[in-house]
Every structure is written in C-alpha cells, then in structure tokens.
Write a protein that holds these residues in place. Structure first.
Motif, PDB file in Angstrom:
ATOM      1  N   MET A   8       1.233  -0.734  -0.285  1.00  0.00           N
ATOM      2  CA  MET A   8      -0.356  -0.050   0.187  1.00  0.00           C
ATOM      3  C   MET A   8       1.213   1.161  -0.662  1.00  0.00           C
ATOM      4  O   MET A   8       2.063   1.381   0.511  1.00  0.00           O
ATOM      5  N   LEU A   9       0.162   2.628  -0.579  1.00  0.00           N
ATOM      6  CA  LEU A   9       0.964   3.515  -1.126  1.00  0.00           C
ATOM      7  C   LEU A   9      -0.045   4.430   0.175  1.00  0.00           C
ATOM      8  O   LEU A   9      -1.276   4.299  -0.091  1.00  0.00           O
ATOM      9  N   ALA A  10       0.892   5.000   0.857  1.00  0.00           N
ATOM     10  CA  ALA A  10       0.157   6.599   1.831  1.00  0.00           C
ATOM     11  C   ALA A  10       0.454   7.467   0.792  1.00  0.00           C
ATOM     12  O   ALA A  10       1.482   8.446   0.251  1.00  0.00           O
ATOM     13  N   LYS A  11      -0.767   8.966   0.751  1.00  0.00           N
ATOM     14  CA  LYS A  11      -0.251   9.846  -0.218  1.00  0.00           C
ATOM     15  C   LYS A  11       0.243  11.012   1.049  1.00  0.00           C
ATOM     16  O   LYS A  11      -0.098  11.031   1.948  1.00  0.00           O
ATOM     17  N   ILE A  12       1.302  11.888   0.245  1.00  0.00           N
ATOM     18  CA  ILE A  12       1.215  12.542   1.101  1.00  0.00           C
ATOM     19  C   ILE A  12       0.393  14.030   0.812  1.00  0.00           C
ATOM     20  O   ILE A  12       0.396  14.217  -0.696  1.00  0.00           O
ATOM     21  N   ASP A  13       0.972  15.075   1.232  1.00  0.00           N
ATOM     22  CA  ASP A  13       0.925  16.361   0.736  1.00  0.00           C
ATOM     23  C   ASP A  13       1.770  17.471   1.576  1.00  0.00           C
ATOM     24  O   ASP A  13       2.737  17.348   3.009  1.00  0.00           O
ATOM     25  N   GLY A  14       2.739  18.216   0.521  1.00  0.00           N
ATOM     26  CA  GLY A  14       3.655  19.123   0.488  1.00  0.00           C
ATOM     27  C   GLY A  14       5.168  18.874   0.132  1.00  0.00           C
ATOM     28  O   GLY A  14       4.482  17.539  -1.008  1.00  0.00           O
ATOM     29  N   HIS A  15       6.244  19.356  -0.583  1.00  0.00           N
ATOM     30  CA  HIS A  15       7.123  18.591  -0.630  1.00  0.00           C
ATOM     31  C   HIS A  15       8.302  18.395   0.001  1.00  0.00           C
ATOM     32  O   HIS A  15       8.009  18.401   1.296  1.00  0.00           O
ATOM     33  N   PRO A  16       8.623  16.599  -0.638  1.00  0.00           N
ATOM     34  CA  PRO A  16       8.933  16.418   0.601  1.00  0.00           C
ATOM     35  C   PRO A  16      10.782  16.675   0.987  1.00  0.00           C
ATOM     36  O   PRO A  16      11.566  16.340   2.044  1.00  0.00           O
ATOM     37  N   PHE A  17      10.980  17.595   0.166  1.00  0.00           N
ATOM     38  CA  PHE A  17      12.453  18.865   0.377  1.00  0.00           C
ATOM     39  C   PHE A  17      12.250  19.968   1.458  1.00  0.00           C
ATOM     40  O   PHE A  17      12.841  20.688   2.715  1.00  0.00           O
ATOM     41  N   GLY A  18      10.847  20.214   1.851  1.00  0.00           N
ATOM     42  CA  GLY A  18       9.938  20.568   2.866  1.00  0.00           C
ATOM     43  C   GLY A  18       9.640  20.343   3.808  1.00  0.00           C
ATOM     44  O   GLY A  18      10.182  19.215   4.417  1.00  0.00           O
ATOM     45  N   GLY A  19       7.871  20.324   4.760  1.00  0.00           N
ATOM     46  CA  GLY A  19       7.675  19.120   5.633  1.00  0.00           C
ATOM     47  C   GLY A  19       6.632  18.626   4.738  1.00  0.00           C
ATOM     48  O   GLY A  19       5.977  18.625   3.706  1.00  0.00           O
ATOM     49  N   ILE A  20       6.427  17.516   5.186  1.00  0.00           N
ATOM     50  CA  ILE A  20       4.858  16.888   4.488  1.00  0.00           C
ATOM     51  C   ILE A  20       4.429  16.165   5.344  1.00  0.00           C
ATOM     52  O   ILE A  20       4.282  15.930   7.042  1.00  0.00           O
ATOM     53  N   GLN A  21       3.332  16.085   5.367  1.00  0.00           N
ATOM     54  CA  GLN A  21       2.009  15.147   5.887  1.00  0.00           C
ATOM     55  C   GLN A  21       1.303  14.406   5.389  1.00  0.00           C
ATOM     56  O   GLN A  21       1.184  13.960   4.446  1.00  0.00           O
ATOM     57  N   LEU A  22       0.689  13.423   5.919  1.00  0.00           N
ATOM     58  CA  LEU A  22      -0.114  11.411   5.640  1.00  0.00           C
ATOM     59  C   LEU A  22      -1.367  13.006   5.132  1.00  0.00           C
ATOM     60  O   LEU A  22      -1.506  13.220   6.180  1.00  0.00           O
ATOM     61  N   THR A  23      -2.098  12.534   4.418  1.00  0.00           N
ATOM     62  CA  THR A  23      -3.366  12.279   4.026  1.00  0.00           C
ATOM     63  C   THR A  23      -4.494  12.071   4.492  1.00  0.00           C
ATOM     64  O   THR A  23      -5.875  11.882   4.658  1.00  0.00           O
ATOM     65  N   GLY A  24      -4.005  10.369   4.276  1.00  0.00           N
ATOM     66  CA  GLY A  24      -4.953   9.316   4.985  1.00  0.00           C
ATOM     67  C   GLY A  24      -5.528   8.452   3.769  1.00  0.00           C
ATOM     68  O   GLY A  24      -5.578   7.126   4.460  1.00  0.00           O
ATOM     69  N   GLU A  25      -5.233   9.151   2.994  1.00  0.00           N
ATOM     70  CA  GLU A  25      -5.834   8.764   1.029  1.00  0.00           C
ATOM     71  C   GLU A  25      -4.562   6.939   1.507  1.00  0.00           C
ATOM     72  O   GLU A  25      -2.887   7.560   1.062  1.00  0.00           O
ATOM     73  N   ARG A  26      -4.596   5.991   1.358  1.00  0.00           N
ATOM     74  CA  ARG A  26      -3.930   4.724   1.144  1.00  0.00           C
ATOM     75  C   ARG A  26      -4.046   4.260  -0.835  1.00  0.00           C
ATOM     76  O   ARG A  26      -5.735   4.524  -0.883  1.00  0.00           O
ATOM     77  N   PHE A  27      -3.131   3.817  -1.728  1.00  0.00           N
ATOM     78  CA  PHE A  27      -3.534   3.834  -2.708  1.00  0.00           C
ATOM     79  C   PHE A  27      -2.636   1.639  -2.673  1.00  0.00           C
ATOM     80  O   PHE A  27      -1.714   1.956  -2.005  1.00  0.00           O
ATOM     81  N   PRO A  28      -2.991   0.785  -3.265  1.00  0.00           N
ATOM     82  CA  PRO A  28      -2.572  -0.640  -3.568  1.00  0.00           C
ATOM     83  C   PRO A  28      -1.813   0.014  -4.619  1.00  0.00           C
ATOM     84  O   PRO A  28      -1.449   0.593  -5.398  1.00  0.00           O
ATOM     85  N   LEU A  29      -0.186  -0.729  -3.780  1.00  0.00           N
ATOM     86  CA  LEU A  29       0.770  -0.793  -4.918  1.00  0.00           C
ATOM     87  C   LEU A  29       1.111  -0.641  -6.575  1.00  0.00           C
ATOM     88  O   LEU A  29       1.180  -0.465  -7.385  1.00  0.00           O
ATOM     89  N   ALA A  30       0.127  -1.973  -6.705  1.00  0.00           N
ATOM     90  CA  ALA A  30       0.158  -2.505  -7.915  1.00  0.00           C
ATOM     91  C   ALA A  30      -0.937  -1.804  -9.027  1.00  0.00           C
ATOM     92  O   ALA A  30      -1.150  -1.816 -10.595  1.00  0.00           O
ATOM     93  N   GLU A  31      -1.693  -0.699  -8.327  1.00  0.00           N
ATOM     94  CA  GLU A  31      -2.382   0.578  -8.722  1.00  0.00           C
ATOM     95  C   GLU A  31      -1.742   1.862  -9.620  1.00  0.00           C
ATOM     96  O   GLU A  31      -2.611   2.074 -10.097  1.00  0.00           O
ATOM     97  N   VAL A  32      -1.228   1.753  -8.645  1.00  0.00           N
ATOM     98  CA  VAL A  32      -0.463   2.801  -8.805  1.00  0.00           C
ATOM     99  C   VAL A  32       1.034   3.182  -9.959  1.00  0.00           C
ATOM    100  O   VAL A  32       1.580   2.162 -10.068  1.00  0.00           O
TER     101      VAL A  32
END
Lengths: 234, 234
Positions: free
Chosen positions: A1-25
């Motif tokens: 599963m992948l968890a969606k993040i908000d923000g830029h990885p080189f700044g700060g990030i937050q988990l949005t709570g959304e998750r996706f199966p790896l095979a569908e991405v």
C-alpha cells in the motif's frame, strides 16, 4: 500500500490519510534531480573485471536529468547507435538541501535518503569516446526508484541485480572503495548540490548486456526493488 | 541601453517601453539551463596545441547548471584543489524548444539564439582525471552572456578572448570541425534538449592560465563581450 502525502519532500510533509494499493499506481522517479553525479570504479571487483586500475581519487561524471526514469518505465535501447548496452546496479544517495564544501563528518546532514539506481551504459560508446557522457547520457539510461528510503543506515546493505529473474550482480555497500561521506565531500568541494540531486555510488562486479525484451531489477536491502524492461527505441 | 521585456523568452515577449542604461544594470546569465552540453576538440588549431588527435566524432561532455554565472560575475579560483585554471572562449548555442533526434537540416528550428561562453577548465585536474567533469564542473566555471542574440548567422563569426586587455585567442566559427547543425544532430540523437539548454561549440587555439585578479573577456562578432574577473574562492 502507498500512503498519500501533502507538501514537498524537501520541505515538510503530512499524511493525508489516503492509501492506494501499490499495484494500482504508476511509479515515476521519486525526484526531479537538477543533476545526477555518478562515481566510476568504486568497487574493487568491478574495477578488476573491467581491466582498470583502482583509482586514487573518486572518478566523477554526470548523467543528464533527461536520462532519469522511474520504476516500471522502459529503458529505450538506441539501436543503430550502440551494439552493447549494460546494466549497472547502484545505490543512489538523494540530497536533501543546498550544500557545498561539506566535510565528510557532516555528510549525513545533507542526505535526504536512498534509492536504487541503474547506471545504464552503452559500453561500446564508453570505450570509443573515453568521455562517459554519450555512453551514459541517453534518454531513459538512469532508472531511479521505486521510492526514497529516508530512515536507513546505508553503510552495509546487500545490493543485487537480476536480469529476467537471474542473479547477475551481488555486492554490499560496505565494499565501496570511497564511502558515501568521502564522496559527498569530494563532489561538494567542486559543485554545489541542490535538493533532489542524486549521487550514484558505483557498481559491483557482474555488469553485463541487456537486450530488448529483458526485465532488469536492482534490489537493495532496506530500500526495495527497481524494475525496468528494455524496449527498442524506435 | 537595455529595453525591458514582459513574458518568457521561450514563449512570447513584449517590450514594456521601459529602458535602462547598461551601466546601471547587474547582468545575470541570460538563461537557467537544465544542462550545458559541451564539445571538446572542435577547432583543429586547439587540438594541435593540446597534442591531441582530431576526433572522428564530436566529443561530448556536460557542465553542471551550478557552474553557470553571468556577465560581470566572478570566476572563483578553487585554490588548494588546482594549480592551473584556463580560459576557453566559445560560441554558445541556446536551445529554444524541447527536441530530440533533430536532423542536421532542421537544427535551425530548435535554436533560440547565441551567446558567448567561457568553458573555464582546471587543466591539471582534466589531465589527472581523464573524465572532464571535475575539471570543468566547479561552481562559476561556466560564464555565459552578456545576453542572447536571436537574429544572427553564426556560421562565420570572429571570436576573441582577452585577458587584462591582451589578445589570447582569435578564431572564427567557420573553423569548427563539426558545425552547429552536425553537433545538434549528434547531441539530440542521445539526449532530449530542453528550452534554455546550452551547447558549447569548442574553443580555438590560445588557451592559457588565469590567476586571481585577472579580467577575462570573450567577444563574438554580432553578439557582444562577456567579461568576468577571477577571484580566490575563499
């Protein structure tokens, strides 16, 4: 599963709570580097198999940003221009902040994380040109991914490369002739690195040819596996 | 006088009507290239002065975007890392659109314009490393400018380099061993070029050392003059 993040990885990030199966991405490269700095001849067994001498200083070259692709994207074999395209499985260091003249003992401060890389190389052009740029600079010749691992001690990780499921390279990052802090000090003594820039640390023994239709995977302990198939360019 | 423009040079531009005296303006590099692709050994007299053979194909290498500076900015001499830093005056081609596999006869379609370049080189490191990347990749080692000339036939332009007002290089772009259309076809057979990317076309004979305090100028007929002073890095 992948968890969606908000923000830029080189700044700060937050988990949005959304998750996706790896095979569908569909995966893209986990960064858009302004440059990929690569190191040649950094494992003794690979230096030996190529008939070269162990270097007294790191050998630095650049791969263009246009060569970067992600996990699952195709390596395009430039038929007609080369007759020998090799895989080179490597540990990639992802830089987290603008830095220059970084002492080796502070290298960890500028590292954002690690990913897998394949330093795809047209071996015949590399020999003919002496300069590595053409041989290693083709579009699609720098697969990176599948993601960036940010919490990892990279000093002794198993690295394997397989082609169509068959083991071709097997090394450990503890075998690097110049370790990661030394490489970061060496490179940043010359050029400023920017967030998202990538440092390829060299390949162990076992490099060999790819042909269209092949599936090549670079797996690194603690990170994951980067898989790409090879297709004819035209 | 400089005239202010609105819009992006690789899109459409409009004159705003505002004008500024040149002496009151600080110049920056006229583009932010994603990559600088450079060509070595492309004037016969320079090949001879370096004791090399005339190449059968263009020799390609990359300078990192972090090496780019503009007219009037300082070249930082990395003392302690090199004992010989040379100037190399060159014609630079600025690419106007994303392009790959461009046939030579269509090269003019992808050229946005031309500017002056100085392919600053740590000659001792170039010889020691074989790969050109470190020697030519230091921060500030790629002065570009003073601006982009978009309306120019670049096939036979006088190029001169002076140090402290003394003539050191004098060539003509008609002496290029591989002409600009051939270079664009060669490079784009390998890598996609993006708007603002820069192609350095090689340097004529007369290259020589710089020392801190020097002022180096590359002048090209129909374009202008790129001047930079040399300072110690630290």
């Amino acid at each position: 599963m992948l968890a969606k993040i908000d923000g830029h990885p080189f700044g700060g990030i937050q988990l949005t709570g959304e998750r996706f199966p790896l095979a569908e991405v569909r995966m893209v490269a986990p960064m858009l580097p302004s440059k990929v700095v690569a190191i040649g001849r950094n494992y003794a067994d690979h230096v030996k198999e190529m008939g070269n001498d162990v270097p007294s200083e790191p050998i630095m070259f650049l791969k263009p940003s246009t060569s970067v692709i992600g996990h699952g994207e195709a390596v395009a074999y430039p038929q007609g221009l080369t007759e020998r395209v090799d895989f080179e499985g490597e540990l990639a260091v992802v830089i987290g902040r603008l830095c220059r003249e970084v002492p080796a003992e502070r290298a960890k401060d500028v590292i954002f994380g690690y990913t897998c890389a394949n330093d795809v190389t047209a071996r015949d052009l590399q020999k003919r040109d002496v300069q590595f740029t053409r041989a290693k600079g083709f579009d699609t010749f720098c697969p990176l991914g599948p993601w960036i691992e940010t919490d990892l001690d990279a000093s002794d990780l198993a690295l394997t490369t397989t082609v169509n499921g068959e083991l071709r390279q097997s090394g450990r990052t503890s075998q690097l002739l110049f370790d990661i802090p030394t490489l970061i000090a060496h490179v940043t003594a010359v050029m400023t690195l920017l967030p998202g820039d990538v440092l390829l640390t060299g390949t162990p023994a076992g490099v060999g040819p790819l042909t269209p239709g092949d599936e090549v995977s670079v797996g690194i302990e603690g990170i994951g596996t980067l898989t790409n198939r090879v297709v004819s360019r035209d």
